[in-house]
Structures are given as C-alpha cells and as structure tokens.
Design an enzyme around this catalytic site. Structure first.
Site, short mmCIF file in Angstrom:
data_model
loop_
_atom_site.label_atom_id
_atom_site.label_comp_id
_atom_site.label_asym_id
_atom_site.label_seq_id
_atom_site.Cartn_x
_atom_site.Cartn_y
_atom_site.Cartn_z
N ARG A 51 0.86 -1.18 0.00
CA ARG A 51 0.00 0.00 0.00
C ARG A 51 0.89 1.23 0.00
O ARG A 51 1.89 1.28 0.74
CB ARG A 51 -0.91 0.04 1.24
CG ARG A 51 -2.07 -0.94 1.21
CD ARG A 51 -3.13 -0.53 0.16
NE ARG A 51 -4.26 -1.44 0.13
CZ ARG A 51 -4.38 -2.49 -0.68
NH1 ARG A 51 -3.42 -2.79 -1.53
NH2 ARG A 51 -5.47 -3.24 -0.64
N GLU A 53 -4.13 7.25 -5.59
CA GLU A 53 -4.24 6.49 -6.84
C GLU A 53 -5.49 6.93 -7.59
O GLU A 53 -6.56 6.97 -6.97
CB GLU A 53 -4.30 4.99 -6.52
CG GLU A 53 -2.97 4.50 -5.93
CD GLU A 53 -2.95 3.02 -5.58
OE1 GLU A 53 -3.93 2.31 -5.88
OE2 GLU A 53 -1.95 2.58 -5.00
N HIS A 76 -0.94 -0.11 -9.94
CA HIS A 76 -1.56 -1.03 -8.98
C HIS A 76 -2.11 -2.29 -9.68
O HIS A 76 -3.32 -2.51 -9.71
CB HIS A 76 -2.67 -0.32 -8.18
CG HIS A 76 -2.96 -1.00 -6.87
ND1 HIS A 76 -3.43 -0.35 -5.76
CD2 HIS A 76 -2.84 -2.30 -6.48
CE1 HIS A 76 -3.60 -1.20 -4.76
NE2 HIS A 76 -3.24 -2.41 -5.18
C1 GLV Z 1 -4.76 -5.37 -3.88
O1 GLV Z 1 -3.99 -4.49 -3.61
C2 GLV Z 1 -5.61 -6.01 -2.94
O2 GLV Z 1 -5.60 -5.70 -1.75
O3 GLV Z 1 -6.37 -6.90 -3.39
#
Ligand code: GLV
Length: 333
Positions: free
Chosen positions: A243, A272, A291
């Site tokens: 994160r 993001e 991501h």
């Molecule tokens: C991705 O970052 C998730 O937490 O699934």
C-alpha cells in the site's frame, strides 16, 4: 434457506471471472462504469441491499452502513487489503466482512519480482531507448549497466503469504534473504535460509532490495520515512507492491532526488491514480505501475469467485453462515 431472489446485492464494478454467473438469480444492482462509483452513488444504491461486493477503491464507512439499513449482512471485498472498510463498525452491527485473503500472493510476488528485475537491469529505460530509435551503436561494453540481482541481499518487510512467495523467488535467483516481520516464520527460515532481524534498521542497512509486504494500519503508515531512507544503502532499491501509504511519498521523492537510495519500483501510491504533477513521473530511477499486483487473468477470476462465494455463504446459507475468508469472526452470533 433464503430464496436467491430475496437477496439484493450491490456490485461496485464489473468483474472478470464467474462472479455474475455464480450470483445469478439474486437481485443484482451493478455499477457498470469504468470509474468507481462516487460516495453519493453508493449511498443511493446500497439502500435496502443485503450485500455489497466492493473494491479497494470504495470507502465503506458508517455512513454507508447507515444508508444500507439493518438488513445489510455482508461486505465482500474483491481485495486482500481491507483498510478501506470500517471493520470495527461492521462488527458492531454484526455485518460480515470478507476478503480474498492470500489468493493473490503468487501474482503479487511475481509483480514484486518484475519490479526488482526492471529496476536492477534498466528494463524500462532500455525498452524506451529502442522504441525512441536511440539505439545507435549495436552491442556496447557499457550500455545500460545495471545491478546484480543474483547474489544480492533482499530485505523483506512482512513475511506473510506474499512475503514468503517473494522469498521463494529470491531463493531461486540466488539472493541472500533477510526479513523483518511481526511474527517470526521459522519454517520459511529453514526452507529458504532466510535470516530474521528484530530491528528494521538492520534490515535496511544490509539490503540491496527492500520490498514491502506488510498491511497498512496505524502502525505501518509511513513506516518508511526520511529517517529510514537514511539507513538504507545508497545503491539500494525500494520496492512497494503493498500500500502506498506505508511509505512517505514526499520523503521517498527527496531520497530519490538526493541520491540517498538508487531507485524505486512502485505498484502503489499514496494517491491512486498518482497525481499528474508528481515529481516521480519525471524521474529516471523509478519504475511505476498502476496497482496491478494481482492483475493476471487467473488470479482476478479466482478473486471474483471467492468474493461471490462469500456472499452466497452468508445470504443463501442453509445453516449459520460461516464464510471461509472472514475478516471479523466476532461478527458471528
Ligand atoms: C490489492 O492491492 C488487494 O488488496 O487486493
């Protein structure tokens, strides 16, 4: 048994995989847009629903639970992280919170390794150079020299399922493995010859690649900050697929600008999508991804299956619901 048609569910994004098929017969409201629904939209759509299937980009707080009403039984998140959900509030109301657990561990470990290799061996700048028609001399003795991955030391912060999967890959690459974790994992230590350190600064001082695999919470917010960058080797790379907020992005930018570390590979950011004005976008010593840690076809499809299964396990259960990937067992009666 509850009839499927009596169960109303709000799904905040169209998902790859079998979720919609599995939930057939339920009264489904689907947000079909490319962008996440706004808070106002969630507040409006969730009223009267028994379940919400949400994403990590949807903040599910008290206000949303109030708007849903007392018949909301489950918040099923299509994610492994669940810091976007007010779990304490859900538990207080007896609402099940489920997640996709470690389904994405291998996929995320793959992306962490892709970033390690991309940073160490200049993969992105090399590709850019060729495409921009700047490859003017054939083979050159000193073209785009990078850093060793084999033989280098990897420092893993958080040796859960994803961290262990990264460690396994590191072993295959002939790396030395160090880790810092809340819980010591002796099985992984002996399987992979990994060294446990109690002090994060020790890990930072010795690692050529520092890779983050811990969850975001009050304790881990900005765990990596200016003081920590000072402890890292000038030749080291920071890899983050967990994160964004675990790293102070402002301090990271300063560390990269001042040469305090060699570079970074990032799949996650404090905001993001990343701000269009972020200095990171103009830096040559970073590799930036949007991501996509879990973004392979099979993983995303399995995540959809798990998220839908949790909803069925709660809403269409024969007996007391007992979803497999439950975040808050305290919500059970
Ligand atoms: C991705 O970052 C998730 O937490 O699934």
């Amino acid at each position: 048994m509850v009839k499927r048609s009596n169960s109303a569910i709000y799904i905040t994004r169209r998902l790859p995989g079998p979720a919609l098929k599995m939930l057939k017969g339920l009264d489904i409201t689907l947000h079909n847009g490319k962008e996440p629904p706004t808070k106002e939209e969630i507040l409006k759509r969730i009223a009267g629903k028994n379940a919400i299937l949400c994403m990590l980009s949807d903040r599910i707080d008290k206000e949303i639970m109030d708007a849903a009403g007392p018949q909301l039984k489950i918040i099923s998140s299509y994610s492994t992280g669940f810091e976007h959900i007010d779990v304490a509030e859900a538990t207080r109301r007896g609402i099940y919170v489920t997640f996709t657990s470690d389904i994405l561990a291998e996929a995320t470990a793959d992306i962490a390794f892709a970033l390690i290799l991309a940073c160490a061996r200049n993969i992105v700048s090399a590709d850019r150079m060729v495409r921009e028609k700047k490859w003017e001399v054939g083979w050159m003795p000193d073209l785009l020299l990078g850093h060793n991955v084999h033989g280098a030391t990897i420092g893993i912060i958080g040796l859960g399922k994803i961290g262990s999967s990264v460690a396994r890959r590191a072993r295959g690459f002939g790396m030395k493995i160090m880790y810092y974790s809340r819980r010591r994992n002796e099985a992984v230590e002996s399987e992979l010859d990994a060294k446990y350190v109690q002090d994060l600064d020790e890990l930072l001082a010795h690692s050529d690649f520092v890779t983050i695999h811990t969850t975001l919470n009050e304790e881990s917010k900005h765990l990596i900050n200016a003081k920590r960058f000072e402890k890292m080797k000038k030749t080291a790379f920071l890899i983050n697929t967990s994160r964004g907020a675990i790293v102070s992005q402002r301090d990271l930018i300063s560390a990269l600008k001042s040469g305090m570390i060699a570079g970074a590979g990032l799949d996650v950011f404090e905001r993001e999508p990343i701000e269009k004005t972020s200095p990171l976008l103009a830096m040559k010593n970073v590799v930036l991804l949007p991501h996509i840690g879990s973004a392979d076809y099979i993983t995303r499809s399995k995540m959809a299956e798990v998220a839908a299964r949790s909803i069925l396990d709660v809403l269409v259960a024969e007996k007391e619901p007992n979803p497999k990937y439950l975040v808050n067992p305290q919500a059970q009666p």
